[in-house]
Design an enzyme around this catalytic site. Structure first.
Site, PDB file in Angstrom:
ATOM      1  N   ASP A 253      61.657  23.617  -5.717  1.00 32.33           N
ATOM      2  CA  ASP A 253      61.071  23.070  -4.489  1.00 32.33           C
ATOM      3  C   ASP A 253      62.152  22.368  -3.679  1.00 32.33           C
ATOM      4  O   ASP A 253      63.324  22.723  -3.789  1.00 32.33           O
ATOM      5  CB  ASP A 253      59.889  22.163  -4.852  1.00 32.33           C
ATOM      6  CG  ASP A 253      58.830  22.170  -3.751  1.00 32.33           C
ATOM      7  OD1 ASP A 253      59.179  21.892  -2.595  1.00 32.33           O
ATOM      8  OD2 ASP A 253      57.651  22.459  -4.039  1.00 32.33           O
TER       9      ASP A 253
ATOM     10  N   HIS B 285      64.146  24.676  -1.832  1.00 31.26           N
ATOM     11  CA  HIS B 285      63.619  24.764  -0.476  1.00 31.26           C
ATOM     12  C   HIS B 285      64.429  23.963   0.536  1.00 31.26           C
ATOM     13  O   HIS B 285      63.987  23.773   1.667  1.00 31.26           O
ATOM     14  CB  HIS B 285      62.146  24.340  -0.448  1.00 31.26           C
ATOM     15  CG  HIS B 285      61.250  25.275  -1.216  1.00 31.26           C
ATOM     16  ND1 HIS B 285      59.891  25.095  -1.314  1.00 31.26           N
ATOM     17  CD2 HIS B 285      61.532  26.401  -1.927  1.00 31.26           C
ATOM     18  CE1 HIS B 285      59.375  26.076  -2.050  1.00 31.26           C
ATOM     19  NE2 HIS B 285      60.348  26.871  -2.441  1.00 31.26           N
TER      20      HIS B 285
END
Ligand code: NAG
Ligand code: NAG
Ligand code: NAG
Ligand code: NAG
Ligand code: NAG
Length: 398
Positions: free
Chosen positions: A224, A247
């Protein structure tokens, strides 16, 4: 005459001896008492539950009238959920870790949504060590759509100040790896965070409602966000960080609440993104809010096959619930992108998708060059105003 000189020599000799002695005594008075977790019953066998031993060592160090230390020797220590609470009598607690702390293998057993929690502490310095959250089983459960708990944050600080974390490694957290919430004066330096590229919600470092934070010289690879920045941040410096997989660095999601503290004075400098979904992102929900983002600098950044290298997305509305058709209330202004180079993994290398109600103001692009598979990349703007220096590639749409 010579007798006087000899007397003076002797006097000087004794004086310097006296001064050295005071020096040593002074140093000794300032040395901290160090509590070794082994003396409280912790076992470095990777099996015995050492939670209580660690909490007892903490109670001693925290209650000490002088600055105190906690020492964790090499070996593997199994710990359940542990809450290290202040306020402490001692002005500072240094935790030196040479070993590895491992979470319980059963993810249902980690209560409180945190594995290691520090609350209301002031002057905590954690150096070294490996934290192993053993998240893989929970990620498998989540990725297979089973019914599983949210999972625990590996290391969380709430309502604390003057915190240093250095040379620490965090592996395989169930959820976020390191979180600061309601903290002031934080330095994270030389920290490595790793989790599988497909592990859900394993953000590297998350900060919110905090001020005067530095995240330096760290490598973060997760499933993430590399670093996620929530509401209520002022004076955050990120420098010498590598991200990927993951991310990217994200300001937001912001603007979920109507009443929300803003994000200001954030500098991201000398960062390398490798194969991440985003590079530098600002993201807000497409719904009313009084939040804001201002005075942000992204500078000296390398992008390697990043899907969205530069992105502002103010129309975040997952599952189209609670926001379709609404405009974000978050006001974004004074955002500078400077000296950003590399490759985009999608054609739109720059995307400013701002709120139709509050356009982005004073965005600056300077010395930016992003390419897409050796073809021309594109820039896309909605409700975005600002300036770009002539050499910017892709051609600016501001
Ligand atoms: C944290 O580190 C900075 C310098 O890197 C130092 O000035 C500060 O005293 C340290 N704080 C603690 C709590 O150890
Ligand atoms: C973090 O990773 C870097 C690069 O792999 C390595 O040089 C460094 O020693 C690591 N730091 C820690 C605390 O393990
Ligand atoms: C960033 O890295 C450079 C080069 O290694 C170093 O000179 C600089 O001091 C680092 N910055 C910080 C804040 O540690
Ligand atoms: C943000 O930075 C500006 C300019 O450097 C400064 O004037 C302002 O006081 C800072 N605000 C906060 C909340 O730190
Ligand atoms: C980028 O990541 C890939 C895959 O993990 C790795 O092989 C490569 O060495 C990395 N490149 C740089 C410049 O770090």
């Amino acid at each position: 005459m010579s007798g006087t000189i000899r007397f003076l020599h002797i006097l000087i000799f004794f004086c310097s001896f006296f001064i050295v002695t005071i020096g040593i005594a002074g140093k000794r008075a300032a040395t901290t008492t160090t509590y070794n977790v082994l003396s409280f019953g912790a076992r470095a066998d990777g099996e015995t539950d050492s939670t209580h031993a660690f909490l007892r060592a903490w109670a001693e160090a925290c209650g000490s009238p002088e600055p105190a230390g906690i020492y964790v020797p090499p070996g593997e220590f199994r710990l359940g959920s542990a809450r290290f609470r202040g306020r402490c009598r001692s002005k500072a607690v240094s935790v030196t870790i040479d070993g590895t702390l491992v979470a319980p293998s059963d993810y249902w057993s980690v209560a409180w949504k945190n594995w290691l929690l520090f609350e209301h502490v002031d002057g905590v310095n954690i150096r070294g060590g490996v934290l192993d959250g053993r998240g893989a089983a929970l990620w498998r459960c989540k990725n297979s759509g089973g019914s599983c708990p949210a999972g625990a944050t590996t290391l969380r600080f709430t309502n604390s100040k003057n915190i240093n974390i250095s040379h620490l490694t965090s592996h395989n957290s169930q959820m976020f790896h390191i979180v600061f919430n309601g903290c002031h004066n934080i330095e994270v330096n030389g920290v490595n965070v790793t989790a599988a590229g497909n592990s859900p919600n394993t953000d590297g470092i998350h900060v919110q409602l905090s001020s005067h934070v530095a995240i330096l010289n760290s490598n973060i690879r997760t499933g993430d966000d590399c670093i996620s920045i929530g509401p209520g941040i002022s004076d955050l410096r990120i420098e010498n960080v590598t991200c990927g997989p993951g991310h990217g660095i994200s300001i937001g999601s912001l603007g979920k609440e109507m009443k929300e503290a803003g994000v200001q004075n954030v500098t991201v400098k000398r960062v390398e993104f490798n194969g991440t979904q985003n590079g530098v992102r600002i993201k807000s929900w497409g719904r009313p809010s009084n939040g804001f983002v201002k005075n942000i600098v992204f500078q000296n950044i390398a992008m390697l096959d990043v899907y969205n290298p530069i992105i502002i997305d103010q129309n975040y509305c997952p599952n189209h619930k609670g926001c379709p058709g609404q405009a974000s209330g978050v006001k974004i202004r004074d955002v500078t992108y400077k000296d950003i180079h590399g490759t985009s993994a999608s054609q739109v290398a720059i995307k400013f998708d701002c709120s139709s109600k509050h356009s982005c103001k004073r965005i600056r692009l300077e010395d930016v060059k992003l390419t897409y598979k050796k073809q021309a990349a594109r820039a896309l703007c909605n409700h975005a105003g600002g300036t770009a220096s002539p050499s910017v590639q892709p051609e600016s749409c501001l």
